[in-house]
Scaffold this active site. Structure first.
Site, PDB file in Angstrom:
ATOM      1  N   CYS A 163      25.834  38.816  48.379  1.00 28.02           N
ATOM      2  CA  CYS A 163      25.056  37.594  48.184  1.00 28.02           C
ATOM      3  C   CYS A 163      25.692  36.898  46.993  1.00 28.02           C
ATOM      4  O   CYS A 163      26.714  37.303  46.472  1.00 28.02           O
ATOM      5  CB  CYS A 163      23.588  37.938  47.937  1.00 28.02           C
ATOM      6  SG  CYS A 163      23.331  38.483  46.269  1.00 28.02           S
ATOM      7  N   ASP A 202      16.542  38.504  36.286  1.00 26.87           N
ATOM      8  CA  ASP A 202      16.090  37.338  37.059  1.00 26.87           C
ATOM      9  C   ASP A 202      15.665  36.181  36.168  1.00 26.87           C
ATOM     10  O   ASP A 202      15.520  35.055  36.643  1.00 26.87           O
ATOM     11  CB  ASP A 202      14.916  37.721  37.971  1.00 26.87           C
ATOM     12  CG  ASP A 202      15.342  38.707  39.036  1.00 26.87           C
ATOM     13  OD1 ASP A 202      14.472  39.345  39.637  1.00 26.87           O
ATOM     14  OD2 ASP A 202      16.562  38.861  39.243  1.00 26.87           O
ATOM     15  N   ARG A 246      13.003  30.046  48.130  1.00 28.26           N
ATOM     16  CA  ARG A 246      12.925  31.476  48.501  1.00 28.26           C
ATOM     17  C   ARG A 246      11.939  32.214  47.600  1.00 28.26           C
ATOM     18  O   ARG A 246      11.361  33.230  47.989  1.00 28.26           O
ATOM     19  CB  ARG A 246      14.312  32.125  48.368  1.00 28.26           C
ATOM     20  CG  ARG A 246      15.278  31.774  49.472  1.00 28.26           C
ATOM     21  CD  ARG A 246      16.524  32.632  49.370  1.00 28.26           C
ATOM     22  NE  ARG A 246      16.133  34.024  49.137  1.00 28.26           N
ATOM     23  CZ  ARG A 246      16.874  34.883  48.417  1.00 28.26           C
ATOM     24  NH1 ARG A 246      18.007  34.474  47.869  1.00 28.26           N
ATOM     25  NH2 ARG A 246      16.497  36.119  48.251  1.00 28.26           N
ATOM     26  N   ARG A 252      26.505  43.563  45.841  1.00 26.37           N
ATOM     27  CA  ARG A 252      25.181  44.132  46.170  1.00 26.37           C
ATOM     28  C   ARG A 252      25.331  45.371  47.076  1.00 26.37           C
ATOM     29  O   ARG A 252      24.859  45.387  48.216  1.00 26.37           O
ATOM     30  CB  ARG A 252      24.281  43.102  46.829  1.00 26.37           C
ATOM     31  CG  ARG A 252      24.013  41.851  46.048  1.00 26.37           C
ATOM     32  CD  ARG A 252      23.212  42.011  44.787  1.00 26.37           C
ATOM     33  NE  ARG A 252      21.820  42.349  44.961  1.00 26.37           N
ATOM     34  CZ  ARG A 252      20.843  41.471  45.147  1.00 26.37           C
ATOM     35  NH1 ARG A 252      21.137  40.191  45.250  1.00 26.37           N
ATOM     36  NH2 ARG A 252      19.581  41.860  45.250  1.00 26.37           N
ATOM     37  N   LYS A 295       6.868  37.987  44.461  1.00 23.63           N
ATOM     38  CA  LYS A 295       7.757  38.124  45.635  1.00 23.63           C
ATOM     39  C   LYS A 295       8.288  39.558  45.722  1.00 23.63           C
ATOM     40  O   LYS A 295       8.248  40.176  46.786  1.00 23.63           O
ATOM     41  CB  LYS A 295       8.931  37.155  45.509  1.00 23.63           C
ATOM     42  CG  LYS A 295      10.121  37.453  46.410  1.00 23.63           C
ATOM     43  CD  LYS A 295      11.232  36.434  46.300  1.00 23.63           C
ATOM     44  CE  LYS A 295      12.259  36.783  45.280  1.00 23.63           C
ATOM     45  NZ  LYS A 295      13.223  37.813  45.657  1.00 23.63           N
ATOM     46  N   ASN A 296       8.738  40.088  44.584  1.00 24.04           N
ATOM     47  CA  ASN A 296       9.417  41.395  44.619  1.00 24.04           C
ATOM     48  C   ASN A 296       8.467  42.576  44.703  1.00 24.04           C
ATOM     49  O   ASN A 296       8.893  43.720  44.738  1.00 24.04           O
ATOM     50  CB  ASN A 296      10.366  41.519  43.417  1.00 24.04           C
ATOM     51  CG  ASN A 296      11.508  40.527  43.539  1.00 24.04           C
ATOM     52  OD1 ASN A 296      11.696  39.925  44.601  1.00 24.04           O
ATOM     53  ND2 ASN A 296      12.241  40.317  42.457  1.00 24.04           N
TER      54      ASN A 296
HETATM   55  C1  EPZ Z   1      15.757  43.825  42.993  1.00 27.02           C
HETATM   56  O1  EPZ Z   1      16.982  43.726  43.698  1.00 27.02           O
HETATM   57  C2  EPZ Z   1      15.166  42.424  43.010  1.00 27.02           C
HETATM   58  N1  EPZ Z   1      14.920  42.004  44.388  1.00 27.02           N
HETATM   59  C3  EPZ Z   1      16.142  41.457  42.341  1.00 27.02           C
HETATM   60  O2  EPZ Z   1      15.507  40.175  42.299  1.00 27.02           O
HETATM   61  C4  EPZ Z   1      16.377  41.920  40.910  1.00 27.02           C
HETATM   62  O3  EPZ Z   1      17.345  41.075  40.306  1.00 27.02           O
HETATM   63  C5  EPZ Z   1      16.897  43.368  40.912  1.00 27.02           C
HETATM   64  O4  EPZ Z   1      15.968  44.214  41.626  1.00 27.02           O
HETATM   65  C6  EPZ Z   1      17.055  43.923  39.515  1.00 27.02           C
HETATM   66  O5  EPZ Z   1      15.845  43.870  38.851  1.00 27.02           O
HETATM   67  C7  EPZ Z   1      13.816  42.469  45.020  1.00 27.02           C
HETATM   68  O6  EPZ Z   1      13.053  43.245  44.478  1.00 27.02           O
HETATM   69  C8  EPZ Z   1      13.596  41.975  46.411  1.00 27.02           C
HETATM   70  P1  EPZ Z   1      18.931  46.837  42.198  1.00 27.02           P
HETATM   71  P2  EPZ Z   1      17.796  45.072  44.096  1.00 27.02           P
HETATM   72  O7  EPZ Z   1      19.103  47.742  43.360  1.00 27.02           O
HETATM   73  O8  EPZ Z   1      16.841  46.124  44.476  1.00 27.02           O
HETATM   74  C9  EPZ Z   1      23.512  47.931  41.885  1.00 27.02           C
HETATM   75  C10 EPZ Z   1      15.325  37.871  42.644  1.00 27.02           C
HETATM   76  O9  EPZ Z   1      15.917  36.912  42.121  1.00 27.02           O
HETATM   77  N2  EPZ Z   1      23.271  48.786  43.045  1.00 27.02           N
HETATM   78  O10 EPZ Z   1      18.056  47.256  41.064  1.00 27.02           O
HETATM   79  O11 EPZ Z   1      18.853  44.700  45.042  1.00 27.02           O
HETATM   80  C11 EPZ Z   1      23.461  46.453  42.263  1.00 27.02           C
HETATM   81  O12 EPZ Z   1      24.708  46.019  42.758  1.00 27.02           O
HETATM   82  C12 EPZ Z   1      16.112  39.098  43.049  1.00 27.02           C
HETATM   83  O13 EPZ Z   1      14.093  37.928  42.858  1.00 27.02           O
HETATM   84  C13 EPZ Z   1      24.291  49.628  43.482  1.00 27.02           C
HETATM   85  O14 EPZ Z   1      25.375  49.670  42.897  1.00 27.02           O
HETATM   86  O15 EPZ Z   1      18.442  45.423  42.689  1.00 27.02           O
HETATM   87  C14 EPZ Z   1      23.116  45.796  40.956  1.00 27.02           C
HETATM   88  O16 EPZ Z   1      24.315  45.642  40.210  1.00 27.02           O
HETATM   89  C15 EPZ Z   1      17.605  38.955  42.780  1.00 27.02           C
HETATM   90  N3  EPZ Z   1      24.092  50.403  44.582  1.00 27.02           N
HETATM   91  C16 EPZ Z   1      22.223  46.824  40.275  1.00 27.02           C
HETATM   92  O17 EPZ Z   1      22.454  48.063  40.948  1.00 27.02           O
HETATM   93  C17 EPZ Z   1      22.891  50.394  45.263  1.00 27.02           C
HETATM   94  O18 EPZ Z   1      22.750  51.134  46.250  1.00 27.02           O
HETATM   95  C18 EPZ Z   1      20.741  46.482  40.347  1.00 27.02           C
HETATM   96  O19 EPZ Z   1      20.410  46.445  41.686  1.00 27.02           O
HETATM   97  C19 EPZ Z   1      21.872  49.525  44.818  1.00 27.02           C
HETATM   98  C20 EPZ Z   1      22.081  48.741  43.704  1.00 27.02           C
END
Ligand code: EPZ
Length: 415
Positions: free
Chosen positions: A116, A304, A396, A121, A22-23
C-alpha cells in the site's frame, strides 16, 4: 476522483462528537463471523473501510443489517471461505478475516493483500503464527491457499508487536484446541476492544492490552452487543486541526488515556489542553515546535498521527525532528506539504521540519489516508484556498469529514 476545496485561515471553534474507532470495528466485524448467534456493534463509523468489511462479511454468507450507527451481523450460516480478489485489494486490512475464516472453516483462500502507500506491508508474522497453529499455507499466483485439520493452541513470540498479526492470532485462537500464548503482543486499545468483544461472545482471553495475551480455546461463540471505542486517531487529527487554526474546541466521546501521547506533545507545543472523563478541550494561540516526534507502538506516539502532527509542526516556531519507526515509507505527504511552502528535509525514516510563519494555498494530492488528513490540517491553516485531490483516501477513515470541519467554522467543500 473527488476533490476538496479548503479556504484556510478560519479558527476552528466548537464541539465535535468523535466517531467510533475504524481500527477497532474492523477486527470486531471479522470476529462476528465466528458467532453462532447475532452480534450487534454500536458506534459504527460510516467510512468506506467499514463498508468494505461489510461487503466481505456478506461475500462470506453473513447477513448484515445496518440501522443508524448499529450494525447487526448474523453469520450462523456463513460458510464462505474465500474473499473476492477485488475486496481484498480494496482494503489491505482484510487480511484479518483470515483468522476468523480459519476458526470457522478447515480452509481459506484469500489474495495476498499487496502493498500500500505506506510500504510493502508484509504479512510474514501473521503467516508464521498461523502455520505454528497447524495451518498449511501455500502461495499460488498471488493467492494464499490455507487448510488445516484443527487449529492448535501454542506459544507464539512476535518479532514485532504487529497489531494485525496480534488480532489475527487472537481470532484463530479463540476456538483452537488448547491455550495460545502470544508474547510481544501489540498493546493498542483496539486490541483490548477486540478482546472485550470476543469475551462477550464467550471467549476466554487474559492479558489483552499487555504484551502477553493468553487465550484458551472454547468450542463455540455466541452473539453479543458491543459499543466500539472512540477513534483515537481521528480525535488527534481534529486536535491538530484546531491547534493549526489557533481555534478553541471541545472533543466529546473520547478516551483521554488513549490519546495521551498526542495531548502531551500538544501541551509541549503550547496548547492549552483540558482533560475530562470522556472529553478533551483544546485552545491554542501560540504554537512552538517540539524538538522530537518518534512514532512507536502504543502507548508511544502513534504512527497514524504523524502526518497530521507534521502539518501542525510545519507552522510552529522552531524545528521538529520526525522519526518514523513503524513504516518504511510514511513520508509521502512531505512532497505535498512542500508545495504549500513547508520547509521539510527527509532522509529515509527521518524528516526535519523547520517551522514557517504561514503556509500558502496550492493544488495537492492525498497520497494515503493519514497523509490526506495531514494535508487538510495544513490547508485549514494556510493562506488562500487549497484544492486537495484523491480525497477518497480521507473518506476511508474520517466520517462526515466536511460536515465536522464546517460545523467548527472551517471553510471546506467537495468540488
Ligand atoms: C494497523 O495496521 C493499523 N490498521 C494501521 O492503521 C496502523 O498504522 C498500524 O496498525 C500500526 O499501529 C488497522 O488496524 C486496520 P502492523 P497493521 O502489523 O496491523 C510490519 C490507519 O491509518 N509487519 O502493526 O498492518 C509492517 O510492515 C492504518 O488507520 C511485518 O513486517 O500494522 C509495519 O512496518 C494505517 N510483518 C509494522 O510491522 C507482518 O506480518 C507495523 O505493522 C506484519 C507487520
Amino acid at each position: 476522483m473527488s476533490q476538496l476545496l479548503i479556504e484556510g485561515g478560519y479558527p476552528l471553534c466548537g464541539v465535535i462528537d468523535v466517531q467510533g474507532a475504524k481500527n477497532s470495528v474492523l477486527p470486531i466485524l471479522s470476529a462476528a463471523l465466528m458467532s453462532d448467534g447475532e452480534c450487534s456493534v454500536l458506534n459504527f463509523p460510516e467510512i468506506t473501510d467499514t463498508y468494505v468489511a461489510i461487503d466481505i462479511l456478506r461475500a462470506l454468507g453473513a447477513k448484515v443489517v445496518k440501522q443508524q450507527d448499529c450494525i447487526t451481523i448474523n453469520a450462523k450460516n456463513a460458510d464462505g471461505y474465500e474473499i473476492p480478489y477485488g475486496l481484498m485489494r480494496k482494503m489491505r486490512s482484510s487480511i484479518m478475516f483470515l483468522g476468523s475464516i480459519l476458526a470457522k472453516n478447515k480452509k481459506a483462500v484469500i489474495s495476498l493483500p499487496g502493498g500500500c502507500e505506506l510500504g510493502q506491508r508484509p504479512i510474514d508474522i501473521h503467516l508464521a503464527a498461523l502455520r505454528k497453529m497447524g495451518v498449511n499455507i501455500e502461495e499460488n499466483h498471488g493467492f494464499l491457499e490455507c487448510s488445516h485439520s484443527g487449529l492448535k493452541g501454542c506459544e507464539i513470540s512476535l518479532s514485532f508487536p504487529s497489531v494485525g498479526a496480534t488480532e489475527n492470532i487472537m481470532l484463530a485462537a479463540v476456538k483452537a484446541d488448547g491455550v495460545t500464548d502470544i508474547y510481544n503482543a501489540a498493546r493498542e486499545p483496539e486490541i483490548e476492544d477486540l478482546a472485550r468483544f470476543l469475551v462477550k461472545m464467550g471467549a476466554r482471553i487474559k492479558g489483552a492490552g499487555t504484551d502477553h495475551i493468553s487465550i484458551e480455546g472454547v468450542p463455540s461463540l455466541s452473539g453479543c452487543t458491543h459499543r466500539v471505542i472512540p477513534d483515537r486517531i481521528v480525535a488527534g487529527t481534529y486536535l491538530c486541526a484546531v491547534a493549526a487554526t489557533r481555534g478553541n474546541a471541545l472533543l466529546k466521546n473520547i478516551c483521554p488515556l488513549h490519546i495521551y501521547a498526542v495531548t502531551s506533545l500538544l501541551k509541549e507545543a503550547g496548547c492549552d489542553i483540558k482533560i475530562y472523563d470522556d472529553a478533551v478541550s483544546i485552545e491554542c494561540d501560540k504554537l512552538k515546535s517540539v524538538p522530537l516526534v518518534r512514532t512507536m507502538p502504543y502507548p508511544g506516539f502513534p504512527t497514524d498521527e504523524q502526518a497530521p502532527f507534521m502539518a501542525l509542526m510545519s507552522i510552529a516556531s522552531g524545528n521538529t525532528l520526525f522519526i518514523e519507526t513503524i513504516f518504511e515509507n510514511r513520508f509521502k505527504h512531505v512532497g505535498e506539504l512542500l508545495r504549500m511552502g513547508a520547509k521539510i528535509t527527509t532522509e529515509g525514516r527521518v524528516s526535519l521540519v523547520e517551522g514557517v510563519k504561514k503556509l500558502h494555498s496550492a493544488t495537492v494530492q492525498a497520497t494515503d489516508l493519514r497523509g490526506g488528513a495531514g494535508l487538510a490540517v495544513a490547508a485549514l491553516a494556510a493562506e488562500g484556498s487549497t484544492v486537495i485531490s484523491s480525497v477518497e483516501h480521507i473518506y476511508r477513515g474520517y466520517e462526515n469529514f466536511e460536515y465536522n470541519i464546517s460545523e467548527l467554522g472551517g471553510k471546506i467543500k467537495k468540488i
